[in-house]
Each structure stands twice: as structure tokens, then as C-alpha cells.
Enzyme design. Structure first.
Site, short mmCIF file in Angstrom:
data_model
loop_
_atom_site.label_atom_id
_atom_site.label_comp_id
_atom_site.label_asym_id
_atom_site.label_seq_id
_atom_site.Cartn_x
_atom_site.Cartn_y
_atom_site.Cartn_z
N LYS A 78 -46.74 53.76 18.78
CA LYS A 78 -45.45 53.34 18.22
C LYS A 78 -44.32 54.18 18.83
CE LYS A 78 -48.13 50.62 15.88
NZ LYS A 78 -48.74 50.97 14.62
N ARG A 84 -63.57 64.44 30.08
CA ARG A 84 -63.62 63.77 28.77
C ARG A 84 -62.78 64.51 27.73
NH1 ARG A 84 -69.18 63.46 27.66
NH2 ARG A 84 -68.99 65.37 26.48
N ASP A 88 -51.32 59.41 7.12
CA ASP A 88 -50.94 58.62 8.29
C ASP A 88 -49.42 58.76 8.39
OD1 ASP A 88 -50.09 56.63 10.06
OD2 ASP A 88 -51.76 55.30 9.54
C1 LIG Z 1 -50.15 50.74 14.26
C2 LIG Z 1 -50.59 51.63 13.18
C3 LIG Z 1 -51.83 52.27 13.22
C4 LIG Z 1 -52.84 51.99 14.31
O1 LIG Z 1 -52.42 52.38 15.57
P1 LIG Z 1 -53.03 51.69 16.87
O2 LIG Z 1 -52.62 52.60 17.97
O3 LIG Z 1 -52.45 50.31 16.94
O4 LIG Z 1 -54.53 51.64 16.68
C5 LIG Z 1 -52.15 53.14 12.21
N1 LIG Z 1 -51.30 53.38 11.20
C6 LIG Z 1 -50.11 52.79 11.12
C7 LIG Z 1 -49.22 53.10 9.98
C8 LIG Z 1 -49.71 51.89 12.10
O5 LIG Z 1 -48.54 51.27 11.98
#
Ligand SMILES: *Cc1c(COP(=O)(O)O)cnc(C)c1O
Length: 407
Positions: A221, A70, A196
Site C-alpha cells: 500500500k 533467501r 495490522d
Molecule cells: C492489503 C492489506 C493486507 C494484505 O496485504 P497484501 O500485500 O495485499 O497481501 C493486509 N492488511 C490490510 C489492512 C490490507 O489493507
């Protein structure tokens, strides 16, 4: 002789000389072929149980990674170390998605009776989590306009503010924030700054050098880069290590080994991919500013953009994601626009090798922003295709948009 290792603090294979450039480091970080029969890429280990040869080794955590599946297998640890080192973080934890990494970060730094200041332009599902689950846990959340002057944001701190959460450039509208100034503001008030950094990536925005305490990535991404993985990462500072580690482990989070393998493979080419994404995106963004039907291009890589100065000061590179505000039009025009694409796929997410286009529904996602687009917003992800092919595709879509106005 084997030294007992506290497995959660292990920084695996961190032997690369610091003088190497980042585009070298993405190809080398965490790799140790001769520990794996010379195989270039670390193999995928599927495991729940990890066996030890004897009592002493079990007691002393013989292996330099987690004692239970885990908490990750060697591949997990490799990617965690690579991402942490690349961004200059103390440590990293991988989560099953980017959204999960954000929510886990916020749960690490604030709790019942405490307050979080959140930028109005964060990725929309984060607001859903903030306004439902986090509120139910007793956190209070208020949103601030990312375009407000710092003094106005400072005025929104309360006695219980524990964290500021920002995304720069922001989702859909791409406002760039002065993260170093925001970090100073948060730290002056005994709060932490969580960013973020998905757009910036660990390669192009060094969040910790700019004062962040936690930097979250949707590795879904650009890190993965091929539209086939869901994965998140929490990079954290030394001071926050105990809180993030405790929260992460208490929630039982676990990234899947195959997804981690794919993300690690994606990381190896991320520098060269980003360069091409950015080069094509700048070309197309600039071209779009001169096209009939386009009201404004929202891309901090363009010199005329309101966020360009800070972006150029703080970022080491760009990528393929930006927004286009069209001149006012109806839904029939939008249908004509989106339905005429050959190369731009219609779908969510971004960061893969392929180009994408989606309508940007920012209205439902904002509560306090004062300066917002008027016309329909389109979010483009410029992929790795030939840029002239992409330009023709956009030209066709804009022609269709403008022509449908007279139908
Ligand atoms: C896509 C995205 C997320 C979330 O990521 P996931 O892997 O799809 O949950 C968070 N912040 C930003 C800026 C994003 O573009």
C-alpha cells in the site's frame, strides 16, 4: 580490523541523529551513498550465493548482512532497518505480501492448543487463513466486536489465549480501537498484541509506543505507493525477536530484490504523499457528508466520526482511504454509480498515487459485529489527482446513483 557480526541482528547504517523529524528520516534512513560510488539509491543485488574470500571470513560472517540470498540482500536489510527505525521496532522482516506477514506473525506467537482473539474487522483474507490453515495447525480463533467495551473483550480471554490481533482503523468500516488499552489488557493476561498497522503506516501510528508487540504492514500500500509491488513487513519487539526470526526463517520466506527496491524508493516520498492523500480525503469526506445519496461517511479523520477522538489522540496523520455508506439502493444504482467514474478506478488494493473505488462487501466478512452499515458501502481511495477533479467525479457518480433509483 573486522568484527564478526551476528548478521541477523545487524542494524545497518543506523547513524542518523534521533533529533531529526520523521519526514526527514524517511528520506535518509538506510542510505549510505558513499558505500556505493556516491549513487543516491542503494543498488539492487540479485543473489542466492554470497561468496567469501577465505575460510575465516565465511566462518565469521564477514558481510554485515545475510550469508545467503533467501535471508535478503543489502537492499532488503536497508528497508528492514528503515521500517524498524521509523516505527521504533527492535527489528523487521520483509515478506512477499502483507497477508503473508500477518500469517507469519500469528504463527510466531501461537501454536497448537493455543487461542488467538481476533477483531471482527480485520482484512478479510486474514480470516480465511485463521479459519482454515491456522485452525488446522491446532490454533483456536475467536472473533471480538472491535466496538465492544474493553470488559466485554476481556471476558473473551481463555486460559490459553496467547495473542490478540487487531486492525485499527479496521478494514472497510474504519472503527478505531483504543490500542494502548487493548495492549494493557493483553499484557495483563500474558498475551501479546499484534496489530495490522497498514492504515497507520510506520510514520503515522507508532505501534510500539502504544504497546503493540508486533506491527504488521502491507507495504504493497503506502510504503510502495505506486500500485506495482506486493510486499509485507513484520516489525517486532525485542522480546519477540527470537520467535519471529525463527518462524520467518523456518518458513523460507523471501522478498524479491526488485520489489524491495521499489518499496524503498516509495518510502522516500511517503511523508509528502500521505499529507496530500489525507488533505484531499478530508476535503472530499466532509463534502460527501452533505451530498444527497450519502447516508454516512466512515472516516476517523472527520471530527464527527465515532473513532475521531482516539484517532486524534494516537495518530500523527491520516491518509486517503475511507468508506461511504450510501442510502439504500439496488444493484442497478450501484452499476450506474461505479460505471460513471472517469478518475476513480475500479479495483482492489490501495495506497497508490491513483484514486480507486470498490464496493465494500463487509457482510460476508463479519460474524460478531453489532453495529454495521445498512446501505451499500463504498470504499474510496483518494489519490494524488487534483481534488476538484475528484469531487466532480464523485458528484457525477452520486447523481447517477440517485437518478437510477427512478428507472
Ligand atoms: C492489503 C492489506 C493486507 C494484505 O496485504 P497484501 O500485500 O495485499 O497481501 C493486509 N492488511 C490490510 C489492512 C490490507 O489493507
Amino acid at each position: 580490523m573486522h568484527q564478526a557480526a551476528p548478521w541477523h541482528n545487524v542494524r545497518l547504517m543506523s547513524k542518523k541523529p534521533p533529533h531529526q523529524a520523521d519526514d526527514t528520516r524517511v528520506t535518509t534512513l538506510g542510505r549510505d551513498p558513499h558505500a556505493n560510488f556516491g549513487v543516491v539509491n542503494a543498488p539492487v543485488y540479485h543473489a542466492s550465493t554470497i561468496l567469501y574470500p577465505n575460510y575465516e571470513d565465511l566462518r565469521d560472517h564477514k558481510y554485515p548482512f545475510s550469508p545467503y540470498g533467501r535471508m535478503g540482500t543489502p537492499g532488503t536489510n536497508t528497508l528492514e532497518v528503515a521500517l524498524a527505525e521509523l516505527e521504533g521496532a527492535h527489528g523487521c522482516r520483509l515478506c512477499p505480501s502483507g497477508l503473508n506477514a500477518v500469517v507469519t506473525s500469528l504463527l510466531s506467537v501461537a501454536g497448537s492448543g493455543e487461542h488467538v482473539l481476533m477483531a471482527d474487522n480485520v482484512y478479510e483474507p486474514i480470516r480465511m487463513a485463521a479459519d482454515s490453515v491456522l485452525k488446522r495447525m491446532g490454533l483456536s480463533i475467536t472473533y471480538f466486536d472491535p466496538c465492544d467495551p474493553l470488559e466485554a473483550i476481556a471476558a473473551q480471554f481463555t486460559a490459553t489465549t496467547k495473542a490478540v490481533f487487531a486492525e485499527s482503523p479496521g478494514s472497510l468500516t474504519f472503527e478505531v480501537m483504543d490500542i494502548p488499552a487493548l495492549a494493557d489488557l493483553a499484557h495483563d493476561r500474558d498475551a501479546v498484541l499484534v496489530v495490522d498497522n497498514t492504515w497507520g503506516t510506520p510514520l503515522h501510528f507508532k505501534a510500539f509506543q502504544h504497546g503493540a508487540d508486533i506491527s504488521v504492514h502491507a507495504c504493497t500500500k503506502y510504503v510502495s505507493g505506486h500500485s506495482d509491488v506486493m510486499l509485507g513487513a513484520i516489525n517486532y519487539s525485542k522480546a519477540l525477536a527470537p520467535r519471529v526470526e525463527k518462524t520467518f526463517r523456518s518458513l523460507g520466506l523471501c522478498a524479491a530484490p526488485d520489489d524491495v527496491y521499489l518499496a524503498l524508493r516509495g518510502l522516500r516520498t511517503m511523508a509528502v504523499r500521505l499529507e496530500r492523500h489525507a488533505e484531499s480525503a478530508v476535503f472530499l469526506a466532509h463534502w460527501l457528508t452533505k451530498q444527497p445519496g450519502v447516508a454516512r461517511v466512515l472516516n476517523p479523520m472527520l471530527p464527527g466520526d465515532p473513532g475521531h477522538k482516539i484517532w486524534a489522540r494516537d495518530f500523527l496523520g491520516g491518509n486517503g482511504l475511507f468508506g461511504v455508506e450510501l442510502v439504500p439502493g439496488n444493484d442497478k444504482q450501484l452499476a450506474a454509480f461505479f460505471n460513471s467514474f472517469e478518475l476513480f478506478g475500479l479495483g482492489f488494493s490501495w495506497g497508490g498515487f491513483e484514486s480507486l473505488a470498490v464496493p465494500g462487501h463487509w457482510r460476508s466478512a463479519r460474524t460478531v459485529s453489532k453495529t454495521l452499515p445498512q446501505g451499500p458501502l463504498v470504499r474510496l481511495h483518494v489519490g494524488l489527482e487534483n481534488v476538484e477533479d475528484l469531487r466532480r467525479d464523485l458528484e457525477k457518480a452520486l447523481t447517477a446513483y440517485n437518478a437510477a433509483a427512478n428507472d
